[in-house]
Design a protein around this motif. Structure first.
Motif, PDB file in Angstrom:
ATOM      1  N   ASN A   1     -53.927 -22.718  53.752  1.00  0.00           N
ATOM      2  CA  ASN A   1     -53.509 -22.890  55.143  1.00  0.00           C
ATOM      3  C   ASN A   1     -54.287 -22.016  56.126  1.00  0.00           C
ATOM      4  OD1 ASN A   1     -50.846 -24.668  55.003  1.00  0.00           O
ATOM      5  ND2 ASN A   1     -50.770 -23.240  53.281  1.00  0.00           N
TER       6      ASN A   1
ATOM      7  N   ILE B   1     -55.655 -23.858  59.096  1.00  0.00           N
ATOM      8  CA  ILE B   1     -54.688 -24.159  60.157  1.00  0.00           C
ATOM      9  C   ILE B   1     -54.603 -22.993  61.132  1.00  0.00           C
ATOM     10  CG2 ILE B   1     -52.237 -24.561  60.626  1.00  0.00           C
ATOM     11  CD1 ILE B   1     -52.112 -26.114  58.006  1.00  0.00           C
TER      12      ILE B   1
ATOM     13  N   ASN C   1     -50.001 -35.267  60.032  1.00  0.00           N
ATOM     14  CA  ASN C   1     -49.222 -34.307  60.829  1.00  0.00           C
ATOM     15  C   ASN C   1     -49.950 -32.985  61.074  1.00  0.00           C
ATOM     16  OD1 ASN C   1     -46.807 -36.005  60.957  1.00  0.00           O
ATOM     17  ND2 ASN C   1     -46.563 -35.539  58.781  1.00  0.00           N
TER      18      ASN C   1
ATOM     19  N   THR D   1     -48.688 -29.408  63.083  1.00  0.00           N
ATOM     20  CA  THR D   1     -48.649 -28.092  62.450  1.00  0.00           C
ATOM     21  C   THR D   1     -49.431 -27.068  63.261  1.00  0.00           C
ATOM     22  OG1 THR D   1     -48.490 -29.155  60.272  1.00  0.00           O
ATOM     23  CG2 THR D   1     -49.102 -26.827  60.316  1.00  0.00           C
TER      24      THR D   1
ATOM     25  N   THR E   1     -47.519 -26.352  66.454  1.00  0.00           N
ATOM     26  CA  THR E   1     -46.325 -25.573  66.112  1.00  0.00           C
ATOM     27  C   THR E   1     -46.688 -24.109  65.880  1.00  0.00           C
ATOM     28  OG1 THR E   1     -45.281 -27.494  65.071  1.00  0.00           O
ATOM     29  CG2 THR E   1     -44.415 -25.336  64.488  1.00  0.00           C
TER      30      THR E   1
ATOM     31  N   ALA F   1     -48.586 -19.483  61.574  1.00  0.00           N
ATOM     32  CA  ALA F   1     -49.183 -20.390  60.587  1.00  0.00           C
ATOM     33  C   ALA F   1     -48.841 -19.942  59.167  1.00  0.00           C
ATOM     34  CB  ALA F   1     -50.695 -20.453  60.780  1.00  0.00           C
TER      35      ALA F   1
ATOM     36  N   ILE G   1     -45.060 -20.706  58.560  1.00  0.00           N
ATOM     37  CA  ILE G   1     -44.804 -22.130  58.321  1.00  0.00           C
ATOM     38  C   ILE G   1     -45.244 -22.521  56.911  1.00  0.00           C
ATOM     39  CG2 ILE G   1     -45.466 -24.466  59.018  1.00  0.00           C
ATOM     40  CD1 ILE G   1     -45.705 -23.314  61.899  1.00  0.00           C
TER      41      ILE G   1
ATOM     42  N   GLY H   1     -42.757 -23.836  53.865  1.00  0.00           N
ATOM     43  CA  GLY H   1     -43.009 -25.057  53.104  1.00  0.00           C
ATOM     44  C   GLY H   1     -43.050 -24.809  51.613  1.00  0.00           C
TER      45      GLY H   1
ATOM     46  N   ARG I   1     -40.652 -30.621  58.145  1.00  0.00           N
ATOM     47  CA  ARG I   1     -40.856 -31.208  59.478  1.00  0.00           C
ATOM     48  C   ARG I   1     -39.665 -30.898  60.380  1.00  0.00           C
ATOM     49  NH1 ARG I   1     -45.879 -31.013  58.944  1.00  0.00           N
ATOM     50  NH2 ARG I   1     -46.641 -32.177  57.125  1.00  0.00           N
TER      51      ARG I   1
ATOM     52  N   GLN J   1     -39.969 -27.307  61.397  1.00  0.00           N
ATOM     53  CA  GLN J   1     -40.980 -27.142  62.438  1.00  0.00           C
ATOM     54  C   GLN J   1     -40.432 -27.547  63.799  1.00  0.00           C
ATOM     55  OE1 GLN J   1     -44.345 -29.424  61.029  1.00  0.00           O
ATOM     56  NE2 GLN J   1     -45.309 -27.638  60.139  1.00  0.00           N
TER      57      GLN J   1
END
Length: 325
Positions: A55, A58, A249, A253, A256, A279, A282, A286, A300, A303
């Motif tokens: 991640n 992201i 999505n 992300t 968010t 980040a 999140i 998950g 989701r 988020q």
């Protein structure tokens, strides 16, 4: 003589703990401790590597997105942009071109594409949500039409930049840490960085202060494309194959992470340090859902809840400041 220094240090600590960054850091620590106590496999090296390595791109994309939102705009096409740039990177790599081109050309392409969006928004005054919705459709539709979602295989040796481990730390994590630190310092202390806050906070006051709003917004989008390009390269090089589609999505992300990180959706406030911490949070949420036997589809919903709570908290802070003026 030492009392004022201790008092000052204590006040700074309290300010940090009650800041968005401090709250996020505490939330990350609590989450890791709580889920790790429930299921020790959550703290395994493989899972931690998945959370951070998988991640980091992201968080890098959220750096540029945070700048865009601070300037008073938004880019809902960032997921499609990263998908297109990752495909460009993989295509160049398997075509026999030098690897440095596979890493740099997507970054230049990201800057060029975002420059088009930025020009329409800054100089033609088209709302950013309209421009980037159109760009989302163009990029996503064009990618599917050209590639039909094909997989890019047989990537050359040495291409997988994100899998390198300098000093035992994944290269993608190094990119996340270094770029976050540099961007945070630049936004806080450079003249142009402060002008982004000025334009997003009060465009008319910024104009009266001699700041060119159109130029600032245009450059912010070009910088955003730079970070999206780096994120795409990290995304493309973290696995042994690349699917020529838009990651599902992804734009939600990234947005968010920026908003939950403390960047006001109304513009003018926020930091990239907060977006990087968000980040990570999140991603950890998950992963934790899997280890506590909860469907990952709830992510989701989480988020959406985080966005709603953050926006409401931001509105409450703004109203409180307005009453005290």
């Amino acid at each position: 003589m030492a009392l004022p220094a201790r008092a000052s240090a204590g006040s700074r600590l309290r300010r940090f703990l009650f800041s968005q960054e401090g709250i996020l850091l505490i939330a990350i620590i609590v989450l890791f401790v709580a889920v790790g106590a429930y299921n020790q496999r959550f703290l395994s090296a493989n899972n931690l590597s998945t959370i951070f390595l998988g991640n980091a791109y992201i968080a890098v994309a959220a750096i540029g997105m945070s700048m865009v939102i601070v300037s008073g705009n938004i880019d809902v096409s960032v997921g499609s942009l990263i998908g297109v740039l990752a495909t460009i990177s993989g295509t160049i790599a398997v075509s026999g071109w030098p690897l440095w081109l596979a890493w740099t050309l997507p970054i230049l392409a990201g800057m060029a594409i975002s420059a088009v969006s930025g020009w329409l928004i800054a100089y033609l005054r088209v709302p950013s949500i309209v421009v980037t919705l159109g760009m989302l459709s163009i990029l996503k539709g064009g990618l599917i039409s050209v590639t039909a979602g094909a997989w890019i295989n047989n990537l050359p040796q040495g291409y997988h930049l994100a899998q390198l481990r300098p000093l035992g730390v994944p290269m993608a994590v190094w990119f996340m840490i270094v770029l976050t630190a540099l961007a945070a310092f630049w936004m806080r202390y450079s003249g142009f960085g402060r002008s982004i806050y000025a334009v997003g906070g009060n465009a008319e006051a910024a104009r009266l202060a001699g700041i060119d709003r159109a130029r600032t917004v245009f450059i912010v989008f070009v910088i955003h494309g730079f970070f999206a390009g780096i994120a795409a390269v990290l995304f493309a090089t973290q696995l042994s194959v690349i699917q020529s589609t838009v990651p599902p999505n992804l734009e939600l992300t990234v947005i968010t992470a920026s908003v939950v990180g403390g960047v006001s959706i109304l513009g003018g406030t926020g930091t990239v340090i907060g977006s990087t911490l968000a980040a990570i949070l999140i991603a950890a949420i998950g992963s934790s859902l899997v280890f506590i036997n909860v469907s990952p589809y709830w992510l989701r919903a989480v988020q959406g809840l985080l966005i709603l709570l953050t926006v409401l908290a931001d509105l409450a802070r703004r109203r409180k400041r307005a009453r005290h003026r």
